[in-house]
Design a protein around this motif. Structure first.
Motif, PDB file in Angstrom:
ATOM      1  N   TRP A  26      13.351  -8.610  -6.660  1.00 30.30           N
ATOM      2  CA  TRP A  26      12.165  -8.837  -5.845  1.00 30.30           C
ATOM      3  C   TRP A  26      10.924  -8.348  -6.606  1.00 30.30           C
ATOM      4  CZ3 TRP A  26      13.971 -10.373  -0.857  1.00 30.30           C
ATOM      5  CH2 TRP A  26      12.963 -10.905  -0.037  1.00 30.30           C
ATOM      6  N   PRO A  27       9.901  -9.180  -6.776  1.00 30.91           N
ATOM      7  CA  PRO A  27       8.707  -8.741  -7.512  1.00 30.91           C
ATOM      8  C   PRO A  27       7.994  -7.618  -6.762  1.00 30.91           C
ATOM      9  CG  PRO A  27       8.750 -11.138  -7.247  1.00 30.91           C
ATOM     10  CD  PRO A  27       9.810 -10.590  -6.339  1.00 30.91           C
ATOM     11  N   THR A  28       7.631  -6.572  -7.469  1.00 31.67           N
ATOM     12  CA  THR A  28       6.956  -5.451  -6.819  1.00 31.67           C
ATOM     13  C   THR A  28       5.609  -5.864  -6.236  1.00 31.67           C
ATOM     14  OG1 THR A  28       6.057  -4.779  -8.974  1.00 31.67           O
ATOM     15  CG2 THR A  28       8.094  -3.718  -8.238  1.00 31.67           C
ATOM     16  N   ALA A  29       5.043  -6.946  -6.755  1.00 31.77           N
ATOM     17  CA  ALA A  29       3.768  -7.426  -6.211  1.00 31.77           C
ATOM     18  C   ALA A  29       3.919  -7.944  -4.788  1.00 31.77           C
ATOM     19  CB  ALA A  29       3.200  -8.529  -7.100  1.00 31.77           C
ATOM     20  N   HIS A  30       5.166  -8.216  -4.385  1.00 29.58           N
ATOM     21  CA  HIS A  30       5.435  -8.728  -3.035  1.00 29.58           C
ATOM     22  C   HIS A  30       6.094  -7.672  -2.156  1.00 29.58           C
ATOM     23  CE1 HIS A  30       4.282 -12.900  -3.773  1.00 29.58           C
ATOM     24  NE2 HIS A  30       4.846 -12.776  -4.962  1.00 29.58           N
ATOM     25  N   LEU A  31       5.941  -6.411  -2.537  1.00 36.13           N
ATOM     26  CA  LEU A  31       6.499  -5.317  -1.758  1.00 36.13           C
ATOM     27  C   LEU A  31       5.412  -4.310  -1.412  1.00 36.13           C
ATOM     28  CD1 LEU A  31       9.772  -4.698  -3.823  1.00 36.13           C
ATOM     29  CD2 LEU A  31       9.610  -5.826  -1.599  1.00 36.13           C
ATOM     30  N   LEU A  32       5.389  -3.888  -0.153  1.00 32.59           N
ATOM     31  CA  LEU A  32       4.444  -2.889   0.322  1.00 32.59           C
ATOM     32  C   LEU A  32       5.219  -1.779   1.015  1.00 32.59           C
ATOM     33  CD1 LEU A  32       1.843  -5.291   2.016  1.00 32.59           C
ATOM     34  CD2 LEU A  32       1.618  -4.230  -0.245  1.00 32.59           C
ATOM     35  N   VAL A  33       4.659  -0.577   1.011  1.00 31.60           N
ATOM     36  CA  VAL A  33       5.274   0.541   1.727  1.00 31.60           C
ATOM     37  C   VAL A  33       4.213   1.259   2.543  1.00 31.60           C
ATOM     38  CG1 VAL A  33       7.091   0.886   0.015  1.00 31.60           C
ATOM     39  CG2 VAL A  33       4.943   2.150  -0.203  1.00 31.60           C
ATOM     40  N   THR A  34       4.652   1.882   3.624  1.00 33.52           N
ATOM     41  CA  THR A  34       3.785   2.771   4.389  1.00 33.52           C
ATOM     42  C   THR A  34       4.506   4.099   4.572  1.00 33.52           C
ATOM     43  OG1 THR A  34       4.507   2.386   6.693  1.00 33.52           O
ATOM     44  CG2 THR A  34       3.058   0.714   5.690  1.00 33.52           C
ATOM     45  N   THR A  35       3.753   5.165   4.621  1.00 27.15           N
ATOM     46  CA  THR A  35       4.314   6.506   4.791  1.00 27.15           C
ATOM     47  C   THR A  35       3.397   7.317   5.688  1.00 27.15           C
ATOM     48  OG1 THR A  35       3.145   7.488   2.912  1.00 27.15           O
ATOM     49  CG2 THR A  35       5.254   6.407   2.443  1.00 27.15           C
ATOM     50  N   ARG A  36       3.901   8.439   6.175  1.00 31.25           N
ATOM     51  CA  ARG A  36       3.082   9.335   6.996  1.00 31.25           C
ATOM     52  C   ARG A  36       2.254  10.280   6.142  1.00 31.25           C
ATOM     53  NH1 ARG A  36       6.579  11.779  11.891  1.00 31.25           N
ATOM     54  NH2 ARG A  36       4.490  12.489  12.431  1.00 31.25           N
ATOM     55  N   ARG A  37       2.747  10.599   4.945  1.00 25.82           N
ATOM     56  CA  ARG A  37       2.076  11.595   4.104  1.00 25.82           C
ATOM     57  C   ARG A  37       1.525  10.947   2.834  1.00 25.82           C
ATOM     58  NH1 ARG A  37       5.352  14.595   1.805  1.00 25.82           N
ATOM     59  NH2 ARG A  37       7.344  13.638   2.383  1.00 25.82           N
ATOM     60  N   PRO A  38       0.289  11.224   2.479  1.00 22.02           N
ATOM     61  CA  PRO A  38      -0.308  10.637   1.278  1.00 22.02           C
ATOM     62  C   PRO A  38       0.476  10.958   0.008  1.00 22.02           C
ATOM     63  CG  PRO A  38      -1.990  11.663   2.644  1.00 22.02           C
ATOM     64  CD  PRO A  38      -0.675  12.044   3.235  1.00 22.02           C
ATOM     65  N   GLU A  39       0.998  12.185  -0.096  1.00 25.01           N
ATOM     66  CA  GLU A  39       1.735  12.546  -1.306  1.00 25.01           C
ATOM     67  C   GLU A  39       3.021  11.733  -1.443  1.00 25.01           C
ATOM     68  OE1 GLU A  39       2.447  15.903   1.776  1.00 25.01           O
ATOM     69  OE2 GLU A  39       0.840  14.544   1.134  1.00 25.01           O
ATOM     70  N   ARG A  40       3.624  11.382  -0.322  1.00 24.83           N
ATOM     71  CA  ARG A  40       4.811  10.525  -0.350  1.00 24.83           C
ATOM     72  C   ARG A  40       4.430   9.124  -0.822  1.00 24.83           C
ATOM     73  NH1 ARG A  40      10.123   9.593  -1.219  1.00 24.83           N
ATOM     74  NH2 ARG A  40      11.053   8.186   0.307  1.00 24.83           N
ATOM     75  N   ALA A  41       3.302   8.622  -0.373  1.00 23.54           N
ATOM     76  CA  ALA A  41       2.818   7.308  -0.808  1.00 23.54           C
ATOM     77  C   ALA A  41       2.599   7.294  -2.316  1.00 23.54           C
ATOM     78  CB  ALA A  41       1.528   6.959  -0.076  1.00 23.54           C
ATOM     79  N   GLU A  42       1.994   8.340  -2.839  1.00 27.53           N
ATOM     80  CA  GLU A  42       1.745   8.426  -4.279  1.00 27.53           C
ATOM     81  C   GLU A  42       3.063   8.475  -5.055  1.00 27.53           C
ATOM     82  OE1 GLU A  42      -0.701  11.824  -4.896  1.00 27.53           O
ATOM     83  OE2 GLU A  42      -2.420  11.006  -3.789  1.00 27.53           O
ATOM     84  N   GLU A  43       4.028   9.197  -4.509  1.00 24.75           N
ATOM     85  CA  GLU A  43       5.336   9.314  -5.158  1.00 24.75           C
ATOM     86  C   GLU A  43       6.015   7.952  -5.262  1.00 24.75           C
ATOM     87  OE1 GLU A  43       9.728  11.121  -3.982  1.00 24.75           O
ATOM     88  OE2 GLU A  43       7.934  11.995  -3.082  1.00 24.75           O
TER      89      GLU A  43
END
Length: 269
Positions: A26-43
């Motif tokens: 799956w191309p990473t350009a077609h994948l999104l994520v959401t998280t509760r913590r900004p540091e988790r998003a950065e990780e």
């Protein structure tokens, strides 16, 4: 794989799905994520090269939304998504005990919803994900869901009325095996083996037995009988298991797990 998929609430299970999709091409350009913590998003962004966004933005940009939040957070998430999700989305719930009806009632009319109960071995690509269609989900929606979850193990379609039973067997199933391994390891120590050796012996026996069950196609009774010699060690152990009602205890345990799943689904947390 031209559709965009967003994993909302990317904890351990969500991350396992994300990594499985990437390994499947799956191309990473077609994948999104959401998280509760900004540091988790950065990780996650650094580890997988995917974009981390807010929940509302994910709903605007993605075609498929995988809701991987904890069951107690689902109502709040659906309130946040209610004005963004349309019938053109596919909504996949991976939250235990949350029915498709619960989700459908809180989103736009005719929104296709699929319910999935994965188990924790998805973390090592050996999971079992049980899939059920909501009122408006089609065969194409189910196939798309299988494509996603197939990257981290096997999938099985069942009517949603069987999800509570599947949760008892498969969703909670790994814990029963861990419990059994723990008890057998303690028995090994009682018999005079060091803990590490007892653990290694039991774990390898479990792996070997599981592979034989999967690959041989034989009924478990036949495989057990192949180990059970007349008047031997195994039959002596089996007799004690039967005398202590282990079979009946397992059946009762699974019934209790099914009943608790029903309670959670009805909102009696």
């Amino acid at each position: 794989m031209t559709q965009t998929v967003a994993v909302l609430g990317t904890g351990k299970i969500g991350e396992a799905l994300l990594s499985g999709m990437i390994r499947a091409g799956w191309p990473t350009a077609h994948l999104l994520v959401t998280t509760r913590r900004p540091e988790r998003a950065e990780e996650l962004s650094a580890r997988y090269g995917v974009e981390a966004v807010g929940n509302a933005d994910a709903a605007k940009r993605a075609d498929t939304l995988i809701l991987a939040v904890k069951p107690q957070d689902m109502g709040r998430l659906l309130d946040e998504l209610s004005h963004q999700v349309t019938r053109d989305h596919l909504v996949i719930s991976a939250a235990a005990g949350i029915t498709t009806a619960f989700i459908e009632e809180r989103l736009a009319p005719d929104t296709p919803v699929v319910r999935v109960m994965p188990n924790t071995p998805v973390l090592v690509d050996e999971g079992m994900s049980v899939i059920s269609a909501g009122t408006h989900a089609t065969g194409a929606h189910l196939a798309h869901t299988e494509e996603i979850f197939g990257g981290v193990g096997k999938t099985l379609r069942v009517p949603e009325s069987q999800q509570d039973a599947a949760t008892a067997l498969s969703g909670s199933g790994p814990a029963y095996f861990y419990f059994l391994v723990e008890a057998m390891t303690d028995a090994g120590i009682l018999l005079g083996l060091p803990r590490a050796q007892a653990h290694d012996l039991i774990v390898q026996a479990a792996i070997g037995a599981a592979v034989m069950l999967r690959d041989s196609g034989e009924h478990p009774v036949k495989l057990r009988e192949a180990v059970t010699s007349p008047a031997g060690t195994t039959i002596s152990a089996i007799r004690e298991l039967e005398n202590h009602g282990v079979r009946a205890a397992l059946i009762a345990a699974l019934e209790a797990a099914r009943d608790r799943s029903r309670e959670l689904a009805s909102g009696n947390g």
